[in-house]
Enzyme design. Structure first.
Site, PDB file in Angstrom:
ATOM      1  N   LYS A  79      -3.404   9.263  -0.165  1.00  9.15           N
ATOM      2  CA  LYS A  79      -2.451   8.181  -0.404  1.00  9.15           C
ATOM      3  C   LYS A  79      -2.986   7.286  -1.516  1.00  9.15           C
ATOM      4  O   LYS A  79      -4.203   7.054  -1.598  1.00  9.15           O
ATOM      5  CB  LYS A  79      -2.307   7.405   0.910  1.00  9.15           C
ATOM      6  CG  LYS A  79      -1.271   6.324   0.972  1.00  9.15           C
ATOM      7  CD  LYS A  79      -1.200   5.807   2.420  1.00  9.15           C
ATOM      8  CE  LYS A  79      -0.201   4.703   2.631  1.00  9.15           C
ATOM      9  NZ  LYS A  79      -0.131   4.286   4.057  1.00  9.15           N
ATOM     10  N   SER A 154       4.540   4.327   5.836  1.00 13.95           N
ATOM     11  CA  SER A 154       4.401   4.270   4.401  1.00 13.95           C
ATOM     12  C   SER A 154       3.692   5.467   3.766  1.00 13.95           C
ATOM     13  O   SER A 154       3.757   5.619   2.543  1.00 13.95           O
ATOM     14  CB  SER A 154       3.644   3.003   4.022  1.00 13.95           C
ATOM     15  OG  SER A 154       2.346   3.027   4.585  1.00 13.95           O
ATOM     16  N   SER A 178       2.070   4.102  10.039  1.00 11.65           N
ATOM     17  CA  SER A 178       2.319   4.702   8.721  1.00 11.65           C
ATOM     18  C   SER A 178       1.851   6.128   8.524  1.00 11.65           C
ATOM     19  O   SER A 178       2.137   6.720   7.478  1.00 11.65           O
ATOM     20  CB  SER A 178       1.685   3.843   7.634  1.00 11.65           C
ATOM     21  OG  SER A 178       2.604   2.864   7.250  1.00 11.65           O
TER      22      SER A 178
HETATM   23  N1  GLN Z   1       6.016   0.085   9.159  1.00 10.39           N
HETATM   24  C1  GLN Z   1       4.897  -0.757   9.458  1.00 10.39           C
HETATM   25  C2  GLN Z   1       4.863  -1.907   8.492  1.00 10.39           C
HETATM   26  O1  GLN Z   1       5.636  -1.933   7.620  1.00 10.39           O
HETATM   27  C3  GLN Z   1       3.629   0.020   9.431  1.00 10.39           C
HETATM   28  C4  GLN Z   1       3.070   0.225   8.093  1.00 10.39           C
HETATM   29  C5  GLN Z   1       1.721   0.853   8.100  1.00 10.39           C
HETATM   30  O2  GLN Z   1       1.271   1.382   9.113  1.00 10.39           O
HETATM   31  N2  GLN Z   1       1.023   0.748   6.966  1.00 10.39           N
HETATM   32  O3  GLN Z   1       4.049  -2.770   8.585  1.00 10.39           O
END
Ligand code: GLN
Length: 496
Positions: A79, A154, A178
């Site tokens: 990532k 994400s 994410s």
């Molecule tokens: N969807 C969650 C957020 O927006 C988790 C994101 C993540 O785990 N980086 O915070």
């Protein structure tokens, strides 16, 4: 079978025994990437030349008879919030668009030392804030199982890459889901280790008290191998625990679930989640029972009711202080201004995207005096209560099942207008993060339309090895997910 379809285990074994070379595998994976990347948009930067050089080095070591690592010649993608020395690391943000780190994250170093070959840096929601990989400087990533749909997020780029066969394993970061949620959306396995299991050194922070480096793969075995490479103490990250890790691959010898007690979340009406996912949860529970486990319905009243609110207060407060370092002076973009305050404001307003700005402003507000007492303080207390709720369960359970996401991967453009709807989609993943618990999203096969089904399995903190064992038993019954062949969409929006 093509080389890009092999698992990390099969690749490392084949390279070690000279069945094929690391260079051949790398070329096969890069070929797959080139064939579909124009449609999927999973990668921000592809590092073709250096990956071929790395592969050649692995092959030279094998030829000299040297012992090579657990991931010898295994292509992987990270990532784009993992620092990579000499390779730009954008976090999908204009503020870091041209930022080239001078060091690599510990996780990247460990993968490389184990012989893995970094192919590319993958797409993400800006600074890992989001659940759909739509908020990105390069535009959205498509779901390889159905390109009309989001891949989740994400870490959507990493999940799409593994599902489409660019690589057998990828790195993501999971703060509140994410890795687990995009794994579920793309029909692969995604594992968030216990908080403190893997070093976060060199992973650009979103919310440091929750962020965790997390692998994605098409098999639980590959997850176990990646974890064996990644999980170790690191003096550069004081939140990374110093205890000596078990051999995660040994858990794969678990044959059945006799003597295990598995909870199954039953604290909702069946219409509160997608009916296919409700079916997947019921099927997973049946599989555990058939494998010998005692099943117990459970409720998580505090975690499910207060999880999303507690998570967003905690994560945004964390984020607003963490992202203060992007001041236009030390890293990345800089915009002039008449005064110092103007310069900060211009840099940050122009270079952060809308969602990141929203979160920084909310987080900063939450940390002001009155709000701190009314929101941040209570959130910390609820987080403690939630941990007590989890501890009580683990007094009698080995693990429990609940959905990864309440919804199936949705069509583009149907959710992003309303941020709170997106946040609510995190209902089953964020409590696990707040508890610091390990959780894995396991593929439960595909629906008749080819959409991925999934279930989440959660264990007690630091019982990551046991969780991998239980997940491997479930996977043996369900079957491992295969590589997706992304289908183009015709003018009427049908897959062709
Ligand atoms: N969807 C969650 C957020 O927006 C988790 C994101 C993540 O785990 N980086 O915070």
């Amino acid at each position: 079978m093509e080389l890009f379809e092999l698992s990390a285990k099969e690749i490392a074994d084949g390279v070690r025994t000279k069945k094929f070379s690391a260079a051949e595998v790398t070329k096969s994976c890069l070929g797959r990437l080139r064939a579909y990347e124009g449609d999927l948009n999973a990668c921000i930067t592809v590092i073709e030349d250096s990956s071929l050089e790395t592969a050649a080095k692995v092959d030279a070591s094998v030829a000299r008879g040297e012992s090579v690592g657990l991931l010898a010649g295994v292509p992987y993608i990270a990532k784009d919030n993992f620092c990579t020395r000499g390779v730009r690391t954008t976090c999908s943000s204009r503020i870091l668009e041209n930022w080239v780190p001078t060091y690599s994250a510990s996780a990247i170093n460990y993968m490389n030392e184990a012989g893995a070959v970094l192919l590319a840096k993958s797409n993400l929601d800006e600074f890992a804030m989001g659940s759909s990989t739509e908020n990105s400087i390069i535009g959205p990533t498509k779901n390889p199982r159905d390109m009309r749909r989001v891949p989740g997020g994400s870490s959507g780029g990493s999940a799409a890459a593994v599902a489409a066969g660019y690589c057998p394993v990828a790195l993501g970061s999971d703060t509140g889901g994410s890795v687990r949620q995009p794994a579920a959306f793309c029909g692969i396995q995604g594992f968030k280790p216990s908080y403190g299991e893997v070093s976060r050194y060199g992973v650009v922070a979103y919310a440091s008290s929750l962020d965790q480096v997390s692998p994605l793969a098409r098999s639980v075995e590959d997850i176990a191998i990646a974890l064996e490479v990644l999980a170790r103490p690191d003096p550069n990250d004081t939140t990374c625990d110093a205890y000596s890790r078990p051999k995660f691959t040994e858990s794969l010898s678990m044959r059945d679930l006799k003597g295990k007690r598995i909870g199954v979340f039953a604290g909702f009406e069946s219409d509160q989640i997608d009916s296919d996912l409700y079916g997947a949860l019921a099927a997973a529970s049946e599989h555990c029972k058939a494998a010998g486990a005692v099943i117990e319905p459970i409720d998580l009243p505090i975690a499910v009711k207060y999880g999303v609110a507690t998570y967003y207060v905690t994560a945004l407060a964390d984020a607003s202080s963490q992202l203060a370092c992007y001041d236009g002076i030390r890293y990345g973009a800089h915009k002039d201004g008449k005064t110092l305050a103007d310069m900060y404001a211009n840099t940050r307003t122009e270079s952060f995207g809308e969602e990141v700005r929203r979160r920084i402003i909310l987080g900063a507000a939450l940390l002001t005096e009155g709000f701190y007492q009314n929101y941040y303080g209570p959130a910390l207390k609820v987080r403690t209560k939630m941990m007590e709720e989890f501890d009580a369960l683990f007094g009698r359970l080995d693990a429990y099942l609940l959905p990864t996401s309440p919804s199936m991967p949705y069509l583009f453009g149907t959710k992003e207008e309303d941020p709170t709807r997106l946040y609510l989609g995190d209902v089953f993943t964020v409590p696990i993060s707040l508890g610091g618990l390990p959780g894995i999203s396991i593929s439960m096969g595909l629906t008749s339309e080819g959409l991925p089904l999934s279930v989440q399995l959660v264990g007690q903190r630091y019982e990551d090895a046991k969780l991998i064992g239980i997940a491997s038993v479930i996977e043996r019954i369900v079957g491992k997910p295969g590589v997706a062949t992304p289908k183009k969409i015709d003018g009427e929006g049908k897959r062709v």
